[in-house]
Design an enzyme around this catalytic site. Structure first.
Site, PDB file in Angstrom:
ATOM      1  N   LEU A  18     -10.054 -17.295  14.819  1.00 32.75           N
ATOM      2  CA  LEU A  18      -9.566 -18.214  15.847  1.00 32.75           C
ATOM      3  C   LEU A  18     -10.560 -19.334  16.119  1.00 32.75           C
ATOM      4  O   LEU A  18     -11.768 -19.136  16.101  1.00 32.75           O
ATOM      5  CB  LEU A  18      -9.288 -17.465  17.162  1.00 32.75           C
ATOM      6  CG  LEU A  18      -8.255 -16.339  17.148  1.00 32.75           C
ATOM      7  CD1 LEU A  18      -7.821 -16.012  18.585  1.00 32.75           C
ATOM      8  CD2 LEU A  18      -7.037 -16.654  16.316  1.00 32.75           C
ATOM      9  N   GLN A  69       1.912 -14.278   1.948  1.00 38.30           N
ATOM     10  CA  GLN A  69       2.003 -15.740   1.937  1.00 38.30           C
ATOM     11  C   GLN A  69       0.907 -16.387   1.102  1.00 38.30           C
ATOM     12  O   GLN A  69       0.816 -17.603   1.032  1.00 38.30           O
ATOM     13  CB  GLN A  69       2.026 -16.301   3.363  1.00 38.30           C
ATOM     14  CG  GLN A  69       0.730 -16.154   4.150  1.00 38.30           C
ATOM     15  CD  GLN A  69       0.919 -16.536   5.602  1.00 38.30           C
ATOM     16  OE1 GLN A  69       1.487 -15.799   6.397  1.00 38.30           O
ATOM     17  NE2 GLN A  69       0.450 -17.715   5.979  1.00 38.30           N
ATOM     18  N   SER A  83      -9.141 -26.097  11.423  1.00 44.95           N
ATOM     19  CA  SER A  83      -8.501 -25.131  10.526  1.00 44.95           C
ATOM     20  C   SER A  83      -9.505 -24.024  10.237  1.00 44.95           C
ATOM     21  O   SER A  83     -10.715 -24.290  10.125  1.00 44.95           O
ATOM     22  CB  SER A  83      -8.121 -25.831   9.210  1.00 44.95           C
ATOM     23  OG  SER A  83      -7.897 -24.861   8.197  1.00 44.95           O
ATOM     24  N   SER A  84      -9.001 -22.817  10.110  1.00 42.19           N
ATOM     25  CA  SER A  84      -9.905 -21.704   9.775  1.00 42.19           C
ATOM     26  C   SER A  84     -10.558 -21.951   8.414  1.00 42.19           C
ATOM     27  O   SER A  84     -11.629 -21.413   8.129  1.00 42.19           O
ATOM     28  CB  SER A  84      -9.118 -20.395   9.736  1.00 42.19           C
ATOM     29  OG  SER A  84      -8.460 -20.210  10.972  1.00 42.19           O
ATOM     30  N   HIS A  87      -6.352 -22.612  18.047  1.00 44.63           N
ATOM     31  CA  HIS A  87      -5.642 -21.404  18.491  1.00 44.63           C
ATOM     32  C   HIS A  87      -5.750 -21.237  20.010  1.00 44.63           C
ATOM     33  O   HIS A  87      -4.805 -20.795  20.666  1.00 44.63           O
ATOM     34  CB  HIS A  87      -6.231 -20.154  17.821  1.00 44.63           C
ATOM     35  CG  HIS A  87      -6.081 -20.109  16.338  1.00 44.63           C
ATOM     36  ND1 HIS A  87      -7.127 -20.265  15.469  1.00 44.63           N
ATOM     37  CD2 HIS A  87      -4.980 -19.918  15.561  1.00 44.63           C
ATOM     38  CE1 HIS A  87      -6.696 -20.153  14.230  1.00 44.63           C
ATOM     39  NE2 HIS A  87      -5.391 -19.960  14.253  1.00 44.63           N
ATOM     40  N   GLU A 109       1.364 -27.691  15.472  1.00 44.51           N
ATOM     41  CA  GLU A 109       1.949 -28.745  14.625  1.00 44.51           C
ATOM     42  C   GLU A 109       1.124 -28.969  13.362  1.00 44.51           C
ATOM     43  O   GLU A 109       1.570 -29.640  12.437  1.00 44.51           O
ATOM     44  CB  GLU A 109       2.027 -30.057  15.413  1.00 44.51           C
ATOM     45  CG  GLU A 109       3.124 -30.072  16.438  1.00 44.51           C
ATOM     46  CD  GLU A 109       3.246 -31.419  17.149  1.00 44.51           C
ATOM     47  OE1 GLU A 109       2.432 -32.328  16.883  1.00 44.51           O
ATOM     48  OE2 GLU A 109       4.152 -31.529  17.984  1.00 44.51           O
TER      49      GLU A 109
HETATM   50  O1  PAF Z   1       0.011 -20.132  10.745  1.00 37.90           O
HETATM   51  C1  PAF Z   1      -0.448 -19.001  10.446  1.00 37.90           C
HETATM   52  O2  PAF Z   1      -1.587 -18.648  10.791  1.00 37.90           O
HETATM   53  C2  PAF Z   1       0.400 -18.049   9.635  1.00 37.90           C
HETATM   54  O3  PAF Z   1       1.133 -18.730   8.677  1.00 37.90           O
HETATM   55  C3  PAF Z   1       1.300 -17.155  10.499  1.00 37.90           C
HETATM   56  C4  PAF Z   1       2.336 -17.957  11.271  1.00 37.90           C
HETATM   57  C5  PAF Z   1       0.447 -16.349  11.483  1.00 37.90           C
HETATM   58  C6  PAF Z   1       2.057 -16.154   9.616  1.00 37.90           C
HETATM   59  O4  PAF Z   1       1.182 -15.338   8.908  1.00 37.90           O
END
Ligand code: PAF
Length: 285
Positions: A32, A63, A192-193, A36, A155
């Site tokens: 985070l 993903q 971004s992480s 976040h 976004e």
């Molecule tokens: O945006 C993200 O961090 C991811 O794509 C999510 C929405 C948590 C799904 O794994």
């Protein structure tokens, strides 16, 4: 009361039993940052003092494509819980893959998954085949596990936000999806992480990405194509930024309008790190 950490849907049901008010969820893959934090604060505003805010932390294997950064994706649950707590979360749900999928590696051979349709095959979906199938499937699962009234998304992942809105509407999931503007570093780089993977020279080069989007916004007065060309020209001058796409589309990811609100979206590799960003642009005027 500090945020409670649970790892199963059953424990979550226990922790939320009898709680009145709206339930808001923020789904994350952990690591985070202030972006976040903004999502959690927004969730708190929507849930109100009476309601509940749930933050999910789950690095979703389905993903990530082969050769992407799943194995090295940053994992930092302890500091994630502290940040979520400080931002107003009541509960952190941090399941493992077996809890989410029934299998440690994600989909089983007999899994039911979500087809993201046409919008899932363009832009990020074209460069990362299967990515949005993984995203939508896990978002649907996490909605099923957390049963929210409101789900808050950034976004920054604009195509993801559009697709989640489409999924929840098309499948009548009864969840309000709230989009929150991107939080940026002082030089414009979107938080971004993955920024933590950038070396110092790469970090400097990466600042060209928001500059390219700004150039697109300025040139949008002459049309969508001019906007995209202006953005690409900025990135072409910067060594170490390998452009995947910079396009201007309508806010729902269709063809850009001749006049009015549109969205510029960019993806580029800086070193071995793939970064995405976007901004609203106005075509014509
Ligand atoms: O945006 C993200 O961090 C991811 O794509 C999510 C929405 C948590 C799904 O794994």
């Amino acid at each position: 009361m500090p945020a409670r950490v649970v790892t199963t849907a059953a424990a979550l049901a226990d922790a939320t039993e009898g709680r009145a008010g709206l339930r808001a969820v923020v789904m994350t893959m952990g690591a985070l940052h202030d972006g976040h934090v903004e999502l959690v604060r927004t969730a708190r505003q929507h849930a109100g003092a009476e309601g509940s805010v749930i933050v999910t932390v789950f690095v979703n294997p389905t993903q990530f494509g082969a050769g992407e950064d799943y194995e090295v994706y940053p994992r930092s649950l302890e500091s994630d819980v502290a940040l979520a707590d400080a931002a107003g979360a009541d509960i952190v749900l941090a399941p493992d893959a077996t809890e989410v999928y029934g299998a440690a590696r994600g989909f089983r051979d007999d899994s039911v998954t979500l087809d993201p349709g046409y919008l899932g095959g363009i832009l990020e979906g074209a460069s990362r085949p299967g990515h949005f199938r993984g995203v939508l499937t896990v978002v649907a699962k996490l909605i099923g596990m957390t049963r929210p009234d409101v789900a808050v998304f950034g976004e920054k992942d604009y195509q993801q936000l559009v697709l989640v809105r489409r999924m929840t509407a098309d499948l009548r999931m009864g969840v309000s999806v709230i989009g929150v503007p991107t939080v940026r570093e002082p030089d414009g780089l979107a938080l971004s992480s993955r920024n933590r993977f950038l070396s110092e020279p790469e970090r400097v080069a990466a600042a060209a990405i928001p500059r390219a989007l700004e150039a697109a916004e300025v040139a949008a007065v002459d049309g969508a194509e001019a906007a995209a060309l202006a953005g690409r020209a900025v990135l072409a001058q910067v060594a170490g930024v390998d452009l995947d796409y910079l396009v201007v589309v309508d806010p729902e990811l269709g063809e850009a309008p001749d006049r009015g609100l549109a969205r510029a979206l960019v993806a580029a590799r800086v070193g071995s790190t793939r970064l995405i960003d976007n901004r609203a642009v106005v075509i014509g005027r």
